[in-house]
Design a protein around this motif. Structure first.
Motif, PDB file in Angstrom:
ATOM      1  N   GLY A 128       0.776  -1.346   0.033  1.00 53.80           N
ATOM      2  CA  GLY A 128       0.057   0.140   0.094  1.00 53.80           C
ATOM      3  C   GLY A 128       0.717   1.227   0.114  1.00 53.80           C
ATOM      4  O   GLY A 128       2.042   1.193   0.246  1.00 53.80           O
ATOM      5  N   THR A 129       0.139   2.172  -0.268  1.00 55.64           N
ATOM      6  CA  THR A 129       0.695   3.722  -0.232  1.00 55.64           C
ATOM      7  C   THR A 129      -0.050   4.499   1.023  1.00 55.64           C
ATOM      8  O   THR A 129      -1.195   4.358   1.194  1.00 55.64           O
ATOM      9  CB  THR A 129       0.194   4.614  -1.493  1.00 55.64           C
ATOM     10  OG1 THR A 129       1.023   4.117  -2.374  1.00 55.64           O
ATOM     11  CG2 THR A 129       0.672   5.748  -1.402  1.00 55.64           C
ATOM     12  N   ILE A 130       0.840   5.122   2.061  1.00 53.01           N
ATOM     13  CA  ILE A 130       0.299   5.846   3.162  1.00 53.01           C
ATOM     14  C   ILE A 130       0.708   7.053   3.067  1.00 53.01           C
ATOM     15  O   ILE A 130       1.973   7.504   2.758  1.00 53.01           O
ATOM     16  CB  ILE A 130       0.937   5.130   4.457  1.00 53.01           C
ATOM     17  CG1 ILE A 130       1.004   3.558   4.448  1.00 53.01           C
ATOM     18  CG2 ILE A 130       0.275   5.708   5.645  1.00 53.01           C
ATOM     19  CD1 ILE A 130       1.712   3.126   5.497  1.00 53.01           C
ATOM     20  N   VAL A 131      -0.377   8.076   3.312  1.00 51.66           N
ATOM     21  CA  VAL A 131      -0.197   9.634   3.147  1.00 51.66           C
ATOM     22  C   VAL A 131      -0.754  10.219   4.247  1.00 51.66           C
ATOM     23  O   VAL A 131      -1.744  10.012   5.000  1.00 51.66           O
ATOM     24  CB  VAL A 131      -0.831  10.151   1.872  1.00 51.66           C
ATOM     25  CG1 VAL A 131      -0.579  11.472   1.662  1.00 51.66           C
ATOM     26  CG2 VAL A 131      -0.386   9.318   0.665  1.00 51.66           C
ATOM     27  N   SER A 132       0.368  11.442   4.752  1.00 48.44           N
ATOM     28  CA  SER A 132      -0.285  12.322   5.675  1.00 48.44           C
ATOM     29  C   SER A 132      -0.182  13.537   5.277  1.00 48.44           C
ATOM     30  O   SER A 132       0.910  14.088   4.692  1.00 48.44           O
ATOM     31  CB  SER A 132       0.780  12.196   6.993  1.00 48.44           C
ATOM     32  OG  SER A 132       0.447  12.752   7.948  1.00 48.44           O
ATOM     33  N   ILE A 133      -1.075  14.621   5.753  1.00 46.52           N
ATOM     34  CA  ILE A 133      -1.148  15.693   4.944  1.00 46.52           C
ATOM     35  C   ILE A 133      -1.271  16.938   6.116  1.00 46.52           C
ATOM     36  O   ILE A 133      -2.360  16.627   7.064  1.00 46.52           O
ATOM     37  CB  ILE A 133      -2.391  16.018   4.173  1.00 46.52           C
ATOM     38  CG1 ILE A 133      -2.108  15.145   3.073  1.00 46.52           C
ATOM     39  CG2 ILE A 133      -2.398  17.550   3.645  1.00 46.52           C
ATOM     40  CD1 ILE A 133      -3.414  14.912   1.950  1.00 46.52           C
ATOM     41  N   ALA A 149      -5.608  12.324   6.084  1.00 39.82           N
ATOM     42  CA  ALA A 149      -4.708  11.105   5.985  1.00 39.82           C
ATOM     43  C   ALA A 149      -5.401   9.887   5.310  1.00 39.82           C
ATOM     44  O   ALA A 149      -6.667   9.833   5.520  1.00 39.82           O
ATOM     45  CB  ALA A 149      -4.665  10.594   7.338  1.00 39.82           C
ATOM     46  N   LEU A 150      -4.750   9.183   4.756  1.00 39.86           N
ATOM     47  CA  LEU A 150      -5.236   8.155   3.846  1.00 39.86           C
ATOM     48  C   LEU A 150      -4.156   7.102   3.489  1.00 39.86           C
ATOM     49  O   LEU A 150      -3.070   7.236   3.635  1.00 39.86           O
ATOM     50  CB  LEU A 150      -5.669   8.465   2.317  1.00 39.86           C
ATOM     51  CG  LEU A 150      -4.605   9.382   1.561  1.00 39.86           C
ATOM     52  CD1 LEU A 150      -4.189   8.179   0.283  1.00 39.86           C
ATOM     53  CD2 LEU A 150      -5.257  10.599   0.550  1.00 39.86           C
ATOM     54  N   TYR A 151      -4.774   5.697   3.214  1.00 40.54           N
ATOM     55  CA  TYR A 151      -3.757   4.770   2.611  1.00 40.54           C
ATOM     56  C   TYR A 151      -4.712   4.237   1.407  1.00 40.54           C
ATOM     57  O   TYR A 151      -5.757   4.116   1.192  1.00 40.54           O
ATOM     58  CB  TYR A 151      -3.306   3.939   3.462  1.00 40.54           C
ATOM     59  CG  TYR A 151      -4.520   2.986   4.150  1.00 40.54           C
ATOM     60  CD1 TYR A 151      -5.171   1.822   3.284  1.00 40.54           C
ATOM     61  CD2 TYR A 151      -4.993   3.378   5.406  1.00 40.54           C
ATOM     62  CE1 TYR A 151      -6.112   1.015   4.031  1.00 40.54           C
ATOM     63  CE2 TYR A 151      -5.788   2.362   5.962  1.00 40.54           C
ATOM     64  CZ  TYR A 151      -6.566   1.303   5.262  1.00 40.54           C
ATOM     65  OH  TYR A 151      -7.456   0.493   5.717  1.00 40.54           O
ATOM     66  N   ILE A 152      -3.728   3.669   0.319  1.00 39.70           N
ATOM     67  CA  ILE A 152      -4.377   2.946  -0.715  1.00 39.70           C
ATOM     68  C   ILE A 152      -3.735   1.563  -0.510  1.00 39.70           C
ATOM     69  O   ILE A 152      -2.631   1.406  -0.485  1.00 39.70           O
ATOM     70  CB  ILE A 152      -4.002   3.836  -1.892  1.00 39.70           C
ATOM     71  CG1 ILE A 152      -4.505   5.008  -2.076  1.00 39.70           C
ATOM     72  CG2 ILE A 152      -4.271   2.911  -3.173  1.00 39.70           C
ATOM     73  CD1 ILE A 152      -3.846   6.245  -3.266  1.00 39.70           C
ATOM     74  N   LEU A 153      -4.871   0.619  -0.693  1.00 40.06           N
ATOM     75  CA  LEU A 153      -4.261  -0.772  -0.797  1.00 40.06           C
ATOM     76  C   LEU A 153      -4.424  -1.323  -1.981  1.00 40.06           C
ATOM     77  O   LEU A 153      -5.272  -1.303  -2.786  1.00 40.06           O
ATOM     78  CB  LEU A 153      -5.303  -1.583   0.401  1.00 40.06           C
ATOM     79  CG  LEU A 153      -5.021  -3.039   0.271  1.00 40.06           C
ATOM     80  CD1 LEU A 153      -3.642  -3.667   1.044  1.00 40.06           C
ATOM     81  CD2 LEU A 153      -6.358  -3.537   1.067  1.00 40.06           C
ATOM     82  N   TYR A 154      -3.417  -1.933  -2.441  1.00 39.72           N
ATOM     83  CA  TYR A 154      -3.077  -2.611  -3.666  1.00 39.72           C
ATOM     84  C   TYR A 154      -3.128  -4.207  -3.458  1.00 39.72           C
ATOM     85  O   TYR A 154      -2.105  -4.796  -3.022  1.00 39.72           O
ATOM     86  CB  TYR A 154      -1.872  -2.233  -4.412  1.00 39.72           C
ATOM     87  CG  TYR A 154      -1.577  -0.848  -4.567  1.00 39.72           C
ATOM     88  CD1 TYR A 154      -2.286   0.085  -5.354  1.00 39.72           C
ATOM     89  CD2 TYR A 154      -0.585  -0.243  -3.764  1.00 39.72           C
ATOM     90  CE1 TYR A 154      -2.160   1.241  -5.285  1.00 39.72           C
ATOM     91  CE2 TYR A 154      -0.313   1.120  -3.843  1.00 39.72           C
ATOM     92  CZ  TYR A 154      -1.056   1.964  -4.519  1.00 39.72           C
ATOM     93  OH  TYR A 154      -0.892   3.517  -4.507  1.00 39.72           O
TER      94      TYR A 154
END
Length: 317
Positions: A128-133, A149-154
């Motif tokens: 996954g990709t993890i993002v903090s804003i 905040a978000l994450y994307i799960l592949y």
């Protein structure tokens, strides 16, 4: 009333941009989140078709970088650079905070892990990709100050978990590679029946060992993939459970990074009614001293996390 109900649509009829617009989110924040969503389309393709070899370089933690790590970082950084709304970025794959715009007024700063768990790609497990804003140009502040905040799960499906401070919402990528709303306002039960324990068991401290033994004794099921994103996603989607990567006898600071992993995941879990702790204090209250900071973590259902803190405090006496 939810955004989908206000719009008179079913969840699968509302896309990410429209959803954020109907929630009246800041226009620039919406643009930033959508840029990250667009970047994920290229990461998906890279995972399916890209080079799984070693890039010949290492990140600031001394870990070998895979070609996919480097490519994913470039994809996201390029989208952030051209978004026009970003002041600074910090990536788990680079050794310093990069200034994109010296004028931070009205802009955001982003910390991200472009491909968390990338070593699992070659054995075909989810990553996954993890993002903090954050608003402004300061990334070294407590995670409670995140604006999103978000994450994307592949995985078998590509999904996104997102919070802008108004609950946690799940989106799924459709055949056109657009994100549509799946469900709003995910909630965690007070306590769960699954646990995901990271770290070497024989190096657990007495408090952590007591906590895990308690979970086993009450019949909790062990569910650990080796990837932070899929393990946290399982807890959020099922609405129950706890993930831990604790302090170890020879590593009191644990393994996971505060900026890139713990702060965004703690933000999401708290928005779902859960808790995230080092075992001694709230993750979102930590004051980072540098981009390389690490901390132990117990994250998930509130009562489970509180019990971990109780056992750790008792065994420390």
């Amino acid at each position: 009333m939810t955004a989908a109900k206000e719009a008179g649509t079913t969840p699968f009829q509302i896309d990410l941009r429209r959803y954020l617009r109907e929630l009246d989110e800041n226009r620039d924040l919406t643009r930033l989140i959508c840029e990250i969503a667009d970047a994920s389309k290229y990461i998906v393709n890279s995972i399916r078709t890209g080079d799984l070899g070693v890039a010949g370089t290492s990140n600031l933690y001394g870990e070998d970088q895979l070609a996919l790590d480097v490519l994913s970082d470039r994809i996201i950084r390029k989208r952030l650079l051209h978004s026009g709304v970003v002041a600074r970025v910090a990536s788990e794959e680079i050794s310093e905070i990069i200034t994109i715009s010296p004028d931070s007024r009205g802009k955001y700063s982003v910390a991200y892990d472009p491909l968390d768990g990338s070593s699992l790609v070659d054995v075909n497990l989810a990553v996954g990709t993890i993002v903090s804003i954050y608003e402004g140009d300061n990334l070294l502040q407590p995670g409670r100050n995140q604006v999103a905040a978000l994450y994307i799960l592949y995985g078998p499906r590509t999904t996104m978990m997102l919070s802008t401070g108004n609950g946690v919402h799940e989106f799924a990528m459709n055949q056109l590679m657009e994100y549509n709303l799946v469900q709003e306002n995910l909630k965690l039960d007070p306590k769960g029946s699954i646990y995901s324990p990271g770290g070497q068991r024989n190096k657990y401290t007495p408090g952590t060992e007591k906590f895990v033994s308690h979970l086993e004794a009450k019949g909790s099921k062990l569910r650990y993939s080796g990837g932070l994103v899929p393990d946290i996603n399982q807890i959020l989607v099922k609405g129950k459970g706890v993930f831990l990567y604790p302090h170890l006898q020879d590593n009191p600071n644990g393994k996971l990074r505060v900026l890139y992993e713990l702060n965004p995941m703690a933000y999401l879990v708290e928005q779902a009614g859960g808790a995230a702790s080092t075992g001694k204090q709230r993750i979102l209250d930590l004051q980072p001293q540098g981009i390389e900071d690490r901390a132990p973590v117990f994250i998930g259902c509130k009562e489970d996390v509180a019990l971990a803190e109780k056992f750790i405090a008792e065994e420390a006496k």
